[in-house]
Enzyme design. Structure first.
Site, PDB file in Angstrom:
ATOM      1  N   ASN A  11       0.871  -1.173   0.000  1.00 34.27           N
ATOM      2  CA  ASN A  11       0.000   0.000   0.000  1.00 34.27           C
ATOM      3  C   ASN A  11       0.913   1.230   0.000  1.00 34.27           C
ATOM      4  OD1 ASN A  11      -1.818   2.024   0.514  1.00 34.27           O
ATOM      5  ND2 ASN A  11      -2.341   1.347   2.591  1.00 34.27           N
ATOM      6  N   LYS A  13       0.164   4.266  -0.333  1.00 36.13           N
ATOM      7  CA  LYS A  13      -0.479   5.466   0.252  1.00 36.13           C
ATOM      8  C   LYS A  13      -0.204   6.679  -0.632  1.00 36.13           C
ATOM      9  CE  LYS A  13      -0.240   3.269   4.720  1.00 36.13           C
ATOM     10  NZ  LYS A  13      -0.196   3.373   6.153  1.00 36.13           N
ATOM     11  N   HIS A  99      -9.664   1.390   4.716  1.00 35.13           N
ATOM     12  CA  HIS A  99      -8.394   1.560   5.443  1.00 35.13           C
ATOM     13  C   HIS A  99      -8.623   2.541   6.594  1.00 35.13           C
ATOM     14  CE1 HIS A  99      -4.307   2.692   6.431  1.00 35.13           C
ATOM     15  NE2 HIS A  99      -3.929   1.569   5.851  1.00 35.13           N
ATOM     16  N   GLU A 101      -6.973   4.910   7.651  1.00 36.86           N
ATOM     17  CA  GLU A 101      -6.701   6.320   7.314  1.00 36.86           C
ATOM     18  C   GLU A 101      -7.881   6.931   6.553  1.00 36.86           C
ATOM     19  OE1 GLU A 101      -2.879   5.568   5.566  1.00 36.86           O
ATOM     20  OE2 GLU A 101      -2.102   5.081   7.549  1.00 36.86           O
ATOM     21  N   GLU A 169      -5.707  -4.743  10.500  1.00 38.90           N
ATOM     22  CA  GLU A 169      -4.643  -3.769  10.754  1.00 38.90           C
ATOM     23  C   GLU A 169      -4.947  -3.011  12.047  1.00 38.90           C
ATOM     24  OE1 GLU A 169      -2.538  -2.511   6.880  1.00 38.90           O
ATOM     25  OE2 GLU A 169      -4.347  -1.322   7.021  1.00 38.90           O
ATOM     26  N   GLY A 175       2.324   2.249  10.762  1.00 44.38           N
ATOM     27  CA  GLY A 175       3.332   3.294  10.619  1.00 44.38           C
ATOM     28  C   GLY A 175       4.026   3.680  11.907  1.00 44.38           C
ATOM     29  N   SER A 215       3.079  -2.163  10.430  1.00 49.72           N
ATOM     30  CA  SER A 215       4.522  -2.263  10.671  1.00 49.72           C
ATOM     31  C   SER A 215       5.090  -3.640  10.367  1.00 49.72           C
ATOM     32  CB  SER A 215       4.863  -1.839  12.106  1.00 49.72           C
ATOM     33  OG  SER A 215       4.526  -0.471  12.289  1.00 49.72           O
TER      34      SER A 215
END
Ligand code: PGA
Length: 252
Positions: A11, A13, A99, A101, A169, A175, A215
């Site tokens: 991904n 991003k 996701h 985010e 996730e 991250g 991660s």
């Protein structure tokens, strides 16, 4: 037990200008196509602006192309949005939906995510449906319940192995360099499969891949990918460097 082929997905991003994307796609295509029998699926999800650049570099390599989000409609007055049909037309076979985010930056809810997944599936795309608890959910002992609820509300009732992947996730691991323990990851993935069984029946649930994200790096991939209910990874940071992305695939 159903045999599930691992999926390793990158991904990207909001990263990658054309020159970077070209180089990275070329390196990824080269390591994947040099393998005789890879034994796993490899997918990259770049930003829309470099989709064609990446598509051209991946052609013939067997590496799959995906997007990071999609709209629920086929076409129309939705400024700034991209439809599943457009993604299919651009060469995508997969799309990430829900996701964390997107959920936090754009307020996308489980209801939105389910509609996006349905739209993707009915346009012949495989939907990677993301779920995951926050740090406070985990600390308060609510992680399993929160994720169960997300799976129940986000996964369409018609989902099957061919058109659906679930990505677990944990939000606090994305991250941050923090990774869930293998025991917690296996417990969650097994629980997600049980929820899928209740929703879709045992046979379908047994075939749907559940991948881990948050991660994942070369040094922890082996342990995570060896877990019984972990069928691959959704990788952010480490997928932006071909060498570390390739290192992760060696654990499949
Ligand atoms: P990360 O991102 O690997 O950089 O933690 C994973 C993701 O958000 O999909």
């Amino acid at each position: 037990m159903t045999k599930r082929r691992p999926l390793i997905a990158g991904n990207w991003k909001m990263n990658g200008l054309r020159a970077d994307a070209e180089k990275l796609a070329e390196e990824i295509a080269s390591f994947y196509s040099s393998k005789k029998e890879a034994g796993y699926d490899l997918l990259v999800c770049p930003p829309y602006t470099v989709m064609e650049t990446v598509y051209n570099k991946l052609e013939g390599s067997g590496v799959l192309l995906g997007a990071q989000n999609c709209h629920v409609s086929e076409k129309g007055a939705h400024t700034g949005d991209i439809s599943p049909a457009m993604l299919k037309d651009a060469g995508c076979s997969h799309v990430i939906v829900g996701h964390s985010e997107r959920r936090s930056d754009h307020g996308e809810t489980d209801i939105d995510v389910k509609a996006q997944a349905k739209a993707a599936q009915s346009n012949g795309l495989l939907a990677i449906i993301c779920v995951g608890e926050t740090e406070s959910d985990r600390e308060s002992g609510n992680a399993l319940n929160v994720v169960r609820e997300q799976v129940r509300k986000s996964a369409p009732e018609t989902s099957k192995a061919m058109d659906t992947v679930i990505a677990y996730e944990p939000v606090w691991a994305i991250g941050t360099g923090k990774v869930a323990t293998p025991d917690d990851v296996q417990e969650m993935h097994k629980d997600i499969r049980t929820t899928l069984s209740e929703l879709l029946g045992q046979e379908k649930a047994g075939g749907i891949r559940i991948i881990y994200g948050g991660s994942m790096k070369p040094d922890n991939a082996k342990e995570l990918l060896a877990l019984a209910d972990v069928d691959g990874g959704l990788i952010g940071g480490a997928s932006l460097i071909a060498q570390s992305f390739e290192e992760i695939t060696k654990s499949c």
